[in-house]
Enzyme design. Structure first.
Site, short mmCIF file in Angstrom:
data_model
loop_
_atom_site.label_atom_id
_atom_site.label_comp_id
_atom_site.label_asym_id
_atom_site.label_seq_id
_atom_site.Cartn_x
_atom_site.Cartn_y
_atom_site.Cartn_z
N LEU A 140 0.81 -1.21 0.00
CA LEU A 140 0.00 0.00 0.00
C LEU A 140 0.85 1.27 0.00
O LEU A 140 0.35 2.34 -0.29
CB LEU A 140 -0.92 0.02 1.22
N VAL A 174 -9.90 7.27 -1.40
CA VAL A 174 -9.22 6.07 -1.85
C VAL A 174 -7.98 5.74 -1.02
O VAL A 174 -7.50 6.57 -0.25
CB VAL A 174 -8.81 6.21 -3.35
N GLU A 175 -7.49 4.52 -1.18
CA GLU A 175 -6.32 4.00 -0.45
C GLU A 175 -6.51 4.09 1.07
O GLU A 175 -5.58 4.41 1.81
CB GLU A 175 -5.04 4.74 -0.87
N GLY A 176 -7.73 3.83 1.52
CA GLY A 176 -8.04 3.95 2.94
C GLY A 176 -8.65 5.30 3.22
O GLY A 176 -7.95 6.32 3.20
N ARG A 187 -0.22 5.28 -0.96
CA ARG A 187 -0.38 6.19 0.17
C ARG A 187 0.75 7.20 0.27
O ARG A 187 0.55 8.35 0.64
CB ARG A 187 -0.45 5.40 1.48
#
Length: 807
Positions: free
Chosen positions: A371, A497-499, A375
């Site tokens: 990830l 997005v991405e958490g 991030r």
């Protein structure tokens, strides 16, 4: 003697001396008391008895374990919650980096000082100056987002031919293999031209098949797929999120069953039969290779004795039977390809599992490990692009746009917005640059990556909102001339997005950070859950008593720093920055203390007290931000002209940390503990305040006039030399406004003296006739007014459609 003993204990705690050493120092003090005082023998004997009763059990580990640790260990085994598999995999993913120093309460700045400054190689710089620049010139964001809803075929092909989808792929597979910093610079520059194009380029280079294959793929998978991805023959996407499972991977309903089936004309092939439904998948509509996450089961024990094997990742070709690529989503009025993918009874061979059979059931840890690029690189690059664009072009607009014969940037209300824009842009650039250096050094700092994603995207939201306030109607009227509107619409994409940022702030940063980065907490948890109770007790005893010493040390250090304002702490930095390094040490100690207090008071319920954990995340995040800002200033050469930005960013961060910690203190379930913490950490008063107006004025002024500082602040975004496009017209007008500034002063003086009758545009003719200005100066003033009108105009459209009408 009591005072001597107290001083020895306090100094030992401050210096974090080992238990045995401060015990010996205390004993030496007691010996001195015996020899150099005339106290009664009974008093001396009593002191030695107390000393022996406390010090011997603390230092003799078998005694300590039996008298103290065994009782605490038994109690902890009953109350400490277990760690789920997904939580454990998240904890195991990535590396512990600078966040561990921040958790220590005594950060070692040598760690940061030895990091190199981010730099591009000659090849990387040539790529940015050549293909990336050319690609940006090919992009028309209005055409992409409002007319074609896609990049042009020529832009797609140019990106494929020039390796834009292979920034991270090794050269041996035909990729460019550029640094993380270069990756960030590329995405930032493209994103400053078109958010849709930036997202299109960033996705194949972050979380997706390429990154997963490079990290975990078998040699056969790498040899086949990576060259195809590098050349753009295959376009990848990755499907994780589904309608019923977003952040909760454990609830993923997508399934795969190990079985035999037919594949490409061959019978009895060992493989997996999949059923899944994914949505919000970027590049899905154009993808030729799908990465899919699913829960794998093996009911026939074809791979092992286990039935439920856990989350697994696989690659599937688009043309595989049973695959359905759904229609497009339309995320926030942007035209990057995004949509759902579904699969019904899709059979794939076992070789399609990323990494092969060895990585069955390891999908979640694989995702957590990979990830970082999304991030830490891609999203922060997009956010920073917005910050840099806001600084450069909102400042330009505020200088050329006038009200009451005064540039609006000189009004304090607008100045306040410009201050936030420039200050936050500096923070964003510093934050994303430092984490890129970490990645290039081989670290995978999962907690810091989450911090950077959260902080940059939240600050992007703030910057663009302020920019919209300054631009007003100029920002909300959409059209080819509006450089800001699409960035405003892109905010929710970066936030989500991405958490999602709420999840990242309340669960990930401190939740993972405390367990991974705290010097003792994870060791205690692992000891409590150790099935070998004898070894578990030994490990717990060592960790627990070290932890107690750590807490005592942070109590002493925090109180002393609160009294002394940390002025006696030896830190790096020059006379301008040393103060901020000292305050960073002070608040690191305070954060470490409050983290332990929250864990001790709330225990396992802290996982559910997301407001508390979110505030702890805010404190930790701003500690990182301060570090990044100080390092960024030094990396750029410690230019004194940039100090206003550094001061603003550091003072803002310190205030944010203070606010977070005080809000925790006010909301602890035991009010007395909160009040006690407040007394220890802030014994005198609230030491930090938001940056004052004088400093804000200095920061805002940097955006209104070209300078080397503004060049550094806005470096890396796409600059257009077209004086009629959305941004080029602003800079063209600004250059003329600055060029005619002295002429305008001359006209104002002439008006005040009664030599001319007006200050409006027709005064130019009168001033020329009266020889106050020359013919060339007259022409320059007319040209400047025309440039200003061109810069502030907005698009007009016909009633019958979107045909642009020139006003």
């Amino acid at each position: 003697m009591i005072w001597i003993g107290i001083i020895i204990i306090l100094v030992s705690a401050y210096l974090r001396l080992p238990l045995l050493l401060w015990s010996l120092l205390l004993g030496a003090g007691l010996v001195g008391f015996n020899f150099y005082t005339d106290a009664a023998m009974a008093q001396k004997t009593l002191l030695w008895i107390i000393y022996a009763a406390v010090i011997i059990p603390l230092n003799v580990k078998p005694l300590r374990r039996n008298f103290f640790s065994r009782i605490i260990y038994a109690a902890m085994k009953k109350i400490m919650p277990t760690i789920s598999q997904t939580e454990q995999e998240a904890l195991d993913a990535g590396d512990v980096w600078w966040e561990a120093e921040l958790f220590s309460g005594k950060p070692d700045f040598k760690f940061i000082k030895k990091l190199p400054k981010p730099e591009l190689t000659e090849e990387e710089q040539a790529f940015l100056d050549g293909p990336v620049e050319e690609f940006c010139k090919m992009l028309d964001d209005w055409q992409i987002t409002h007319i074609d809803y896609d990049l042009t075929p020529e832009a797609w092909q140019f990106a494929k031919d020039n390796g834009f989808f292979s920034l991270i792929i090794p050269k041996q597979y035909g990729g460019l293999d550029y640094s993380a910093y270069c990756h960030s610079q590329v995405v930032m520059k493209i994103g400053s031209r078109s958010g849709s194009a930036g997202v299109t380029i960033m996705v194949p280079n972050s979380l997706g098949p390429g990154k997963l294959l490079m990290t975990y793929g078998t040699e056969e998978q790498k040899d086949y797929y990576l060259p195809r991805l590098a050349k753009g023959i295959d376009i990848p996407c990755f499907g994780l999120t589904g309608p019923d499972a977003g952040s909760d991977a454990g609830a993923m309903p997508d399934t795969g069953v190990v079985c035999h089936g037919e594949y490409e004309g061959k019978d009895n092939v060992l493989g997996v039969r999949l059923n899944f439904a994914k949505r919000y998948i970027t590049l899905a509509p154009v993808a030729t290779i799908l990465g899919i996450a699913f829960k794998l089961s093996d009911p026939e024990h074809l791979l092992s004795d286990e039935v439920e094997r856990g989350i697994t990742l696989a690659l599937i070709k688009r043309e595989t039977e049973g695959i359905e690529i759904g229609d497009r989503h339309f995320p926030a009025n942007h035209a990057f390809m995004n949509g759902p993918v579904r699969g019904k009874d899709v059979f794939i061979p076992i070789e399609s599992i990323i990494g092969g059979v060895d990585y069955v059931g390891k999908g979640w840890s694989m995702l957590m490990e990979c990830l970082g690029d999304g991030r830490a690189i891609s999203l922060p690059a997009l956010g920073t692009a917005a910050g840099k664009m806001g600084s450069k072009y909102t400042g330009a607009y505020a200088r050329i746009r006038q009200q009451f014969h005064t540039p609006i940037g000189h009004f304090e209300g607008v100045e306040e917005a410009l201050t936030e824009i420039a200050g936050q842009a500096y923070v964003m650039d510093a934050s994303r640059s430092l984490v890129a250096v970490a990645l290039d050094a081989g670290a995978v700092p999962s907690v810091i990556s989450a911090i950077v994603k959260l902080q940059v995207m939240e600050r992007m939201r703030e910057v663009i909102n302020h920019a919209m306030d300054v631009h007003g109607g100029h920002g909300i009227c959409m059209g080819p001339l509006n450089h800001l509107g699409r960035a405003y619409q892109l905010i929710p994409v970066g936030i989500t997005v991405e958490g999602a940022n709420i999840l990242t702030r309340t669960m990930i940063i401190f939740g993972q950070g405390a367990m991974r980065s705290h010097p003792f907490l994870l060791k205690e948890v692992q000891a409590v859950h150790n099935e070998n109770q004898k070894q578990g007790l030994k490990d717990f005893d060592n960790a627990f008593f070290s932890h107690m010493g750590f807490i005592i040390s942070n109590v002493v250090r925090s109180f002393w720093f609160g009294l002394s304002y940390a002025k006696f702490v030896i830190t790096p930095g020059d006379r301008d920055t040393r103060h901020y390094y000292q305050q960073l040490v002070k608040m690191s100690s305070a954060f470490a203390l409050m983290a332990d207090i929250c864990v001790g008071v709330l225990g396992g319920s802290l996982k559910r007290r997301e407001k508390i954990s979110g505030r702890l995340a805010d404190a930790l995040s701003n500690l990182y931000v301060m570090t990044a800002v100080l390092k960024h200033y030094e990396n750029q050469g410690s230019h004194k002209e940039d100090m206003a930005l550094v001061k603003w960013a550091c003072e803002d961060s310190l205030y944010n940390i203070q606010t977070a910690l005080k809000n925790i203190m006010r909301n602890l379930p035991v009010p007395f503990i909160g009040s006690l913490c407040n007394f220890i950490i802030f014994p005198l008063t609230k030491p930090y305040h938001r940056p004052n107006d004088k400093l804000g004025h200095q920061v805002a002024s940097l955006t209104l006039t070209p300078s080397e500082t503004l060049d550094r602040l806005s470096d890396g975004v796409f600059d257009s030399d077209d004086k009629n496009n959305s941004t080029g017209r602003l800079m063209h007008a600004l250059n003329l406004v600055l060029k005619t500034d002295e002429l305008q002063h001359k006209l104002r003086d002439a008006f005040k003296q009664g030599r001319i009758s007006s200050r409006e545009r027709d005064v130019y003719e009168e001033a020329k006739d009266k020889k106050i200005i020359t013919d060339n100066e007259y022409k320059l003033l007319i040209e400047t007014d025309e440039a200003i009108q061109n810069a502030i105009k907005v698009d007009e459209f016909s009633f019958s459609g979107w045909e642009i009408k020139t006003p």
